[in-house]
Design a protein around this motif. Structure first.
Motif, PDB file in Angstrom:
ATOM      1  N   GLN A   1       0.775  70.012  43.166  1.00  0.00           N
ATOM      2  CA  GLN A   1       0.231  69.810  41.825  1.00  0.00           C
ATOM      3  C   GLN A   1       0.456  68.370  41.370  1.00  0.00           C
ATOM      4  O   GLN A   1      -0.409  67.782  40.720  1.00  0.00           O
ATOM      5  CB  GLN A   1       0.848  70.807  40.849  1.00  0.00           C
ATOM      6  CG  GLN A   1       0.391  72.233  41.102  1.00  0.00           C
ATOM      7  CD  GLN A   1       1.123  73.251  40.264  1.00  0.00           C
ATOM      8  OE1 GLN A   1       2.092  72.935  39.583  1.00  0.00           O
ATOM      9  NE2 GLN A   1       0.675  74.495  40.319  1.00  0.00           N
ATOM     10  N   GLN A   2       1.605  67.805  41.716  1.00  0.00           N
ATOM     11  CA  GLN A   2       1.879  66.392  41.392  1.00  0.00           C
ATOM     12  C   GLN A   2       0.851  65.477  42.060  1.00  0.00           C
ATOM     13  O   GLN A   2       0.413  64.494  41.471  1.00  0.00           O
ATOM     14  CB  GLN A   2       3.300  65.993  41.827  1.00  0.00           C
ATOM     15  CG  GLN A   2       4.390  66.639  41.018  1.00  0.00           C
ATOM     16  CD  GLN A   2       4.528  66.044  39.613  1.00  0.00           C
ATOM     17  OE1 GLN A   2       3.809  65.142  39.220  1.00  0.00           O
ATOM     18  NE2 GLN A   2       5.473  66.568  38.865  1.00  0.00           N
ATOM     19  N   LEU A   3       0.471  65.808  43.312  1.00  0.00           N
ATOM     20  CA  LEU A   3      -0.552  65.014  44.004  1.00  0.00           C
ATOM     21  C   LEU A   3      -1.886  65.075  43.263  1.00  0.00           C
ATOM     22  O   LEU A   3      -2.558  64.050  43.102  1.00  0.00           O
ATOM     23  CB  LEU A   3      -0.733  65.521  45.439  1.00  0.00           C
ATOM     24  CG  LEU A   3       0.384  65.215  46.427  1.00  0.00           C
ATOM     25  CD1 LEU A   3       0.142  65.950  47.743  1.00  0.00           C
ATOM     26  CD2 LEU A   3       0.469  63.711  46.672  1.00  0.00           C
ATOM     27  N   LEU A   4      -2.254  66.260  42.823  1.00  0.00           N
ATOM     28  CA  LEU A   4      -3.501  66.403  42.069  1.00  0.00           C
ATOM     29  C   LEU A   4      -3.442  65.647  40.744  1.00  0.00           C
ATOM     30  O   LEU A   4      -4.393  64.950  40.378  1.00  0.00           O
ATOM     31  CB  LEU A   4      -3.795  67.879  41.818  1.00  0.00           C
ATOM     32  CG  LEU A   4      -4.228  68.691  43.039  1.00  0.00           C
ATOM     33  CD1 LEU A   4      -4.213  70.179  42.727  1.00  0.00           C
ATOM     34  CD2 LEU A   4      -5.603  68.258  43.507  1.00  0.00           C
ATOM     35  N   LEU A   5      -2.332  65.770  40.038  1.00  0.00           N
ATOM     36  CA  LEU A   5      -2.168  65.055  38.770  1.00  0.00           C
ATOM     37  C   LEU A   5      -2.244  63.546  38.978  1.00  0.00           C
ATOM     38  O   LEU A   5      -2.876  62.836  38.186  1.00  0.00           O
ATOM     39  CB  LEU A   5      -0.836  65.420  38.116  1.00  0.00           C
ATOM     40  CG  LEU A   5      -0.775  66.762  37.402  1.00  0.00           C
ATOM     41  CD1 LEU A   5       0.665  67.095  37.017  1.00  0.00           C
ATOM     42  CD2 LEU A   5      -1.668  66.753  36.179  1.00  0.00           C
ATOM     43  N   ALA A   6      -1.602  63.064  40.022  1.00  0.00           N
ATOM     44  CA  ALA A   6      -1.617  61.621  40.305  1.00  0.00           C
ATOM     45  C   ALA A   6      -3.040  61.145  40.604  1.00  0.00           C
ATOM     46  O   ALA A   6      -3.471  60.103  40.095  1.00  0.00           O
ATOM     47  CB  ALA A   6      -0.689  61.302  41.471  1.00  0.00           C
ATOM     48  N   ALA A   7      -3.772  61.903  41.404  1.00  0.00           N
ATOM     49  CA  ALA A   7      -5.150  61.519  41.736  1.00  0.00           C
ATOM     50  C   ALA A   7      -6.017  61.496  40.478  1.00  0.00           C
ATOM     51  O   ALA A   7      -6.820  60.577  40.288  1.00  0.00           O
ATOM     52  CB  ALA A   7      -5.725  62.481  42.769  1.00  0.00           C
ATOM     53  N   LEU A   8      -5.865  62.487  39.618  1.00  0.00           N
ATOM     54  CA  LEU A   8      -6.645  62.520  38.373  1.00  0.00           C
ATOM     55  C   LEU A   8      -6.253  61.385  37.436  1.00  0.00           C
ATOM     56  O   LEU A   8      -7.116  60.772  36.797  1.00  0.00           O
ATOM     57  CB  LEU A   8      -6.466  63.865  37.672  1.00  0.00           C
ATOM     58  CG  LEU A   8      -7.151  65.059  38.339  1.00  0.00           C
ATOM     59  CD1 LEU A   8      -6.691  66.363  37.717  1.00  0.00           C
ATOM     60  CD2 LEU A   8      -8.662  64.917  38.258  1.00  0.00           C
ATOM     61  N   SER A   9      -4.980  61.088  37.356  1.00  0.00           N
ATOM     62  CA  SER A   9      -4.501  60.022  36.466  1.00  0.00           C
ATOM     63  C   SER A   9      -4.949  58.646  36.948  1.00  0.00           C
ATOM     64  O   SER A   9      -5.223  57.761  36.142  1.00  0.00           O
ATOM     65  CB  SER A   9      -2.980  60.062  36.359  1.00  0.00           C
ATOM     66  OG  SER A   9      -2.580  61.251  35.713  1.00  0.00           O
ATOM     67  N   GLN A  10      -5.009  58.463  38.269  1.00  0.00           N
ATOM     68  CA  GLN A  10      -5.384  57.161  38.823  1.00  0.00           C
ATOM     69  C   GLN A  10      -6.890  56.913  38.770  1.00  0.00           C
ATOM     70  O   GLN A  10      -7.334  55.777  38.835  1.00  0.00           O
ATOM     71  CB  GLN A  10      -4.884  57.035  40.262  1.00  0.00           C
ATOM     72  CG  GLN A  10      -3.375  56.947  40.340  1.00  0.00           C
ATOM     73  CD  GLN A  10      -2.848  57.119  41.752  1.00  0.00           C
ATOM     74  OE1 GLN A  10      -3.603  57.207  42.707  1.00  0.00           O
ATOM     75  NE2 GLN A  10      -1.528  57.172  41.881  1.00  0.00           N
ATOM     76  N   SER A  11      -7.662  57.980  38.640  1.00  0.00           N
ATOM     77  CA  SER A  11      -9.111  57.836  38.587  1.00  0.00           C
ATOM     78  C   SER A  11      -9.538  57.382  37.194  1.00  0.00           C
ATOM     79  O   SER A  11      -8.953  57.784  36.198  1.00  0.00           O
ATOM     80  CB  SER A  11      -9.774  59.175  38.919  1.00  0.00           C
ATOM     81  OG  SER A  11     -11.173  59.054  38.785  1.00  0.00           O
ATOM     82  N   ASN A  12     -10.574  56.582  37.140  1.00  0.00           N
ATOM     83  CA  ASN A  12     -11.082  56.134  35.833  1.00  0.00           C
ATOM     84  C   ASN A  12     -12.173  57.063  35.306  1.00  0.00           C
ATOM     85  O   ASN A  12     -12.840  56.752  34.336  1.00  0.00           O
ATOM     86  CB  ASN A  12     -11.602  54.695  35.920  1.00  0.00           C
ATOM     87  CG  ASN A  12     -12.748  54.559  36.896  1.00  0.00           C
ATOM     88  OD1 ASN A  12     -13.097  55.497  37.612  1.00  0.00           O
ATOM     89  ND2 ASN A  12     -13.337  53.383  36.948  1.00  0.00           N
ATOM     90  N   ARG A  13     -12.341  58.216  35.988  1.00  0.00           N
ATOM     91  CA  ARG A  13     -13.346  59.188  35.565  1.00  0.00           C
ATOM     92  C   ARG A  13     -12.883  60.588  35.927  1.00  0.00           C
ATOM     93  O   ARG A  13     -11.903  60.758  36.653  1.00  0.00           O
ATOM     94  CB  ARG A  13     -14.705  58.892  36.214  1.00  0.00           C
ATOM     95  CG  ARG A  13     -14.657  58.999  37.737  1.00  0.00           C
ATOM     96  CD  ARG A  13     -16.006  58.643  38.367  1.00  0.00           C
ATOM     97  NE  ARG A  13     -15.963  58.799  39.803  1.00  0.00           N
ATOM     98  CZ  ARG A  13     -16.169  59.947  40.448  1.00  0.00           C
ATOM     99  NH1 ARG A  13     -16.438  61.042  39.781  1.00  0.00           N
ATOM    100  NH2 ARG A  13     -16.116  59.996  41.767  1.00  0.00           N
ATOM    101  N   GLU A  14     -13.598  61.580  35.436  1.00  0.00           N
ATOM    102  CA  GLU A  14     -13.308  62.967  35.796  1.00  0.00           C
ATOM    103  C   GLU A  14     -13.681  63.177  37.263  1.00  0.00           C
ATOM    104  O   GLU A  14     -14.589  62.527  37.776  1.00  0.00           O
ATOM    105  CB  GLU A  14     -14.144  63.916  34.944  1.00  0.00           C
ATOM    106  CG  GLU A  14     -13.889  63.791  33.456  1.00  0.00           C
ATOM    107  CD  GLU A  14     -14.938  64.505  32.649  1.00  0.00           C
ATOM    108  OE1 GLU A  14     -14.554  65.327  31.814  1.00  0.00           O
ATOM    109  OE2 GLU A  14     -16.139  64.224  32.857  1.00  0.00           O
TER     110      GLU A  14
END
Length: 133
Positions: free
Chosen positions: A12-25
């Motif tokens: 879940q941390q990996l998913l959160l990090a990927a979403l946070s690092q992206s500048n879009r949904e």
């Protein structure tokens, strides 16, 4: 009696990090493709299961496009959208048009509010012109 919420799992941390690092949904498929290339790949079903769990905990939000595609973003990114129901073009609104709206206690009774979404749907200028001709 206090209830403690467990910290997000490593996946879940990996998913959160990927979403946070992206500048879009990002869609579940996009997240799956990103993580498939990393050190801890996970299957598509696992990605969606963890996205659902993160959403249930109020850490991410999900937005559904008229096409049915689901897009995910962290809840701390308070974005709202105007989406064309014909071509799917989406415009991010600069700010929440209803930032100070609160539910009355009676309306929210029994609910723990985690996040909100606000969607506007219509026809973009190009689709209006195409339909008019």
């Amino acid at each position: 009696m206090s209830t403690q919420v467990a910290a997000p799992s490593d996946r879940q941390q990996l998913l959160l990090a990927a979403l946070s690092q992206s500048n879009r949904e990002l869609s579940g498929q996009e997240l799956h493709a990103l993580l498939r290339q990393g050190a801890q790949p996970m299957g598509l079903a696992t990605v969606y299961r963890h996205l659902r769990q993160l959403q249930q905990r109020g850490l991410i939000r999900c937005r559904h496009l008229p096409s049915g595609e689901a897009l995910f973003a962290p809840t701390d990114r308070d974005e709202h959208h105007l989406t064309c129901i014909d071509c799917g073009t989406t415009v991010v609104l600069e700010c929440c048009p209803m930032p100070k709206v609160h539910l009355h206690q009676e309306q929210a009774e029994g609910f723990q509010l985690l996040f909100h979404t606000l969607e506007f749907f219509g026809l973009c200028q190009s689709c209006q012109q195409r339909q008019a001709s």
